[in-house]
Design a protein around this motif. Structure first.
Motif, mmCIF file in Angstrom:
data_model
loop_
_atom_site.group_PDB
_atom_site.id
_atom_site.type_symbol
_atom_site.label_atom_id
_atom_site.label_comp_id
_atom_site.label_asym_id
_atom_site.label_seq_id
_atom_site.Cartn_x
_atom_site.Cartn_y
_atom_site.Cartn_z
ATOM 1 N N ASN A 90 0.816 -1.208 0.000
ATOM 2 C CA ASN A 90 0.000 0.000 0.000
ATOM 3 C C ASN A 90 0.850 1.259 0.000
ATOM 4 O O ASN A 90 0.568 2.222 -0.709
ATOM 5 N N VAL A 91 1.890 1.270 0.828
ATOM 6 C CA VAL A 91 2.710 2.469 0.993
ATOM 7 C C VAL A 91 3.672 2.656 -0.165
ATOM 8 O O VAL A 91 3.832 3.771 -0.688
ATOM 9 N N PHE A 92 4.325 1.572 -0.584
ATOM 10 C CA PHE A 92 5.369 1.693 -1.594
ATOM 11 C C PHE A 92 4.862 1.440 -3.006
ATOM 12 O O PHE A 92 5.044 2.263 -3.903
ATOM 13 N N GLU A 93 4.207 0.300 -3.221
ATOM 14 C CA GLU A 93 3.835 -0.091 -4.577
ATOM 15 C C GLU A 93 2.741 0.803 -5.172
ATOM 16 O O GLU A 93 2.873 1.285 -6.291
ATOM 17 N N GLU A 94 1.648 1.001 -4.432
ATOM 18 C CA GLU A 94 0.547 1.781 -4.986
ATOM 19 C C GLU A 94 0.952 3.223 -5.230
ATOM 20 O O GLU A 94 0.601 3.815 -6.259
ATOM 21 N N PHE A 95 1.696 3.809 -4.312
ATOM 22 C CA PHE A 95 2.148 5.178 -4.510
ATOM 23 C C PHE A 95 3.137 5.263 -5.662
ATOM 24 O O PHE A 95 3.090 6.202 -6.471
ATOM 25 N N ALA A 96 4.027 4.279 -5.771
ATOM 26 C CA ALA A 96 4.980 4.256 -6.876
ATOM 27 C C ALA A 96 4.262 4.135 -8.214
ATOM 28 O O ALA A 96 4.649 4.762 -9.210
ATOM 29 N N ASP A 97 3.190 3.339 -8.255
ATOM 30 C CA ASP A 97 2.401 3.226 -9.484
ATOM 31 C C ASP A 97 1.778 4.571 -9.846
ATOM 32 O O ASP A 97 1.717 4.954 -11.023
ATOM 33 N N MET A 98 1.315 5.305 -8.835
ATOM 34 C CA MET A 98 0.744 6.623 -9.082
ATOM 35 C C MET A 98 1.790 7.578 -9.632
ATOM 36 O O MET A 98 1.526 8.349 -10.567
ATOM 37 N N LEU A 99 3.003 7.519 -9.103
ATOM 38 C CA LEU A 99 4.080 8.371 -9.618
ATOM 39 C C LEU A 99 4.381 8.034 -11.072
ATOM 40 O O LEU A 99 4.634 8.934 -11.882
ATOM 41 N N ASP A 100 4.355 6.762 -11.408
ATOM 42 C CA ASP A 100 4.580 6.367 -12.796
ATOM 43 C C ASP A 100 3.529 6.967 -13.715
ATOM 44 O O ASP A 100 3.830 7.424 -14.829
ATOM 45 N N ARG A 101 2.271 6.986 -13.266
ATOM 46 C CA ARG A 101 1.213 7.570 -14.089
ATOM 47 C C ARG A 101 1.409 9.071 -14.249
ATOM 48 O O ARG A 101 1.205 9.627 -15.331
ATOM 49 N N LEU A 102 1.823 9.740 -13.178
ATOM 50 C CA LEU A 102 2.058 11.172 -13.244
ATOM 51 C C LEU A 102 3.182 11.524 -14.219
ATOM 52 O O LEU A 102 3.118 12.525 -14.925
ATOM 53 N N ALA A 103 4.217 10.694 -14.228
ATOM 54 C CA ALA A 103 5.403 10.985 -15.047
ATOM 55 C C ALA A 103 5.316 10.394 -16.445
ATOM 56 O O ALA A 103 6.257 10.551 -17.232
ATOM 57 N N ALA A 104 4.198 9.772 -16.782
ATOM 58 C CA ALA A 104 4.098 9.071 -18.065
ATOM 59 C C ALA A 104 4.327 9.995 -19.265
ATOM 60 O O ALA A 104 4.878 9.580 -20.276
ATOM 61 N N GLY A 105 3.923 11.260 -19.161
ATOM 62 C CA GLY A 105 4.075 12.166 -20.291
ATOM 63 C C GLY A 105 5.310 13.040 -20.220
ATOM 64 O O GLY A 105 5.450 13.978 -21.025
ATOM 65 N N ILE A 106 6.197 12.761 -19.284
ATOM 66 C CA ILE A 106 7.404 13.579 -19.118
ATOM 67 C C ILE A 106 8.588 12.873 -19.749
ATOM 68 O O ILE A 106 8.878 11.721 -19.429
ATOM 69 N N SER A 107 9.285 13.573 -20.643
ATOM 70 C CA SER A 107 10.406 12.950 -21.362
ATOM 71 C C SER A 107 11.758 13.225 -20.706
ATOM 72 O O SER A 107 12.717 12.487 -20.927
ATOM 73 N N ASP A 108 11.850 14.269 -19.905
ATOM 74 C CA ASP A 108 13.125 14.652 -19.279
ATOM 75 C C ASP A 108 13.342 13.822 -18.012
ATOM 76 O O ASP A 108 12.585 13.946 -17.047
ATOM 77 N N PRO A 109 14.368 12.966 -17.966
ATOM 78 C CA PRO A 109 14.621 12.155 -16.765
ATOM 79 C C PRO A 109 14.811 12.996 -15.511
ATOM 80 O O PRO A 109 14.449 12.562 -14.415
ATOM 81 N N ALA A 110 15.361 14.201 -15.664
ATOM 82 C CA ALA A 110 15.561 15.066 -14.500
ATOM 83 C C ALA A 110 14.224 15.510 -13.924
ATOM 84 O O ALA A 110 14.035 15.544 -12.702
#
Length: 249
Positions: A90-110
């Motif tokens: 709940n703490v690590f995986e679900e939140f990490a999945d949410m971060l992946d969705r947020l960053a899906a349209g960002i091309s700059d690794p920084a």
């Protein structure tokens, strides 16, 4: 004489039948109670383990804090390890999945790293129990292979491959970034948020506690090889916000 009766024929279309009312399916009472009991157990375990760690908490403490009978625990979890594993997901995986969705349209690794760092600190600010659990378990076994740690290691690797980051040792880079994020969360919870145990200490020492998420992200991007001006620019870009976590700085 034949009498003809004139009948009026209606030109209106036949009246459509009213649609059948939609009947909402109600969750069976037993299923609802089971779900609510499980949620109370998880909430109690999170609060206790954030404070004392997994090893420092007994099952009876969890059931007492959740106001649940001791035997009911085993209707939901096989062991203390099982409820701990669920919390980690709940703490690590679900939140990490949410971060992946947020960053899906960002091309700059920084920017990907900056967004993840800022959102993680903001989440801890708005949910201190979550933040304290993350501080305690952030470098626990399995960090490199799952959850936030795995994503961070992956994102640093992408930045190195794209020559956006200049990191001679990816593992030490990961440890530096992860450790700084956990330290920033600890600073937020201990010194900055309303009601913090040591509120005012930073000011007494001459430090400014404002904008810690952005400042942390900027410093970490410099650690990964960006120039200061560029790091600060990337770290203060508009932050993508998930619908379910409308966090504002």
């Amino acid at each position: 004489m034949t009498t003809t009766t004139n009948r009026r024929t209606s030109s209106r279309a036949p009246r459509a039948a009213s649609p059948a009312p939609v009947v909402e399916e109600r969750e069976p009472r037993g299923a609802r109670r089971k779900r609510e009991t499980r949620a109370r157990l998880l909430d109690a375990a999170l609060r206790l383990m954030a404070e004392k760690g997994m090893e420092g908490v007994a099952i009876n403490e969890i059931t007492e804090a959740a106001d649940v009978g001791f035997g009911s625990f085993y209707n939901h979890f096989d062991s203390k390890d099982a409820i701990y594993s669920t919390l980690v997901d709940n703490v690590f995986e679900e939140f990490a999945d949410m971060l992946d969705r947020l960053a899906a349209g960002i091309s700059d690794p920084a920017e990907v790293v900056a967004v993840s760092v800022r959102h993680t600190i903001l989440r801890a600010r708005h949910d201190p129990v979550w933040g304290r659990f993350l501080i305690r378990e952030g470098f626990s076994a399995g960090t490199l292979s799952r959850g936030l740690g795995h994503r961070l290691l992956r994102d640093i690797g992408h930045g190195i491959e794209a020559k956006r980051f200049a990191v001679a040792d990816p593992l030490i880079g990961f440890l530096a970034v992860g450790g700084t994020v956990l330290s920033a969360i600890a600073a937020e919870l201990n010194y900055v948020i309303p009601g913090a145990a040591a509120a005012g200490v930073l000011e007494e020492l001459g430090f400014d506690g404002e904008h810690i998420p952005e400042r942390t992200a900027a410093m970490l991007l410099q650690t990964l090889g960006l120039k200061r001006a560029e790091a600060e620019k990337v770290a203060t870009r508009a932050l993508p916000v998930a619908e379910a976590t409308a966090e504002e700085d």
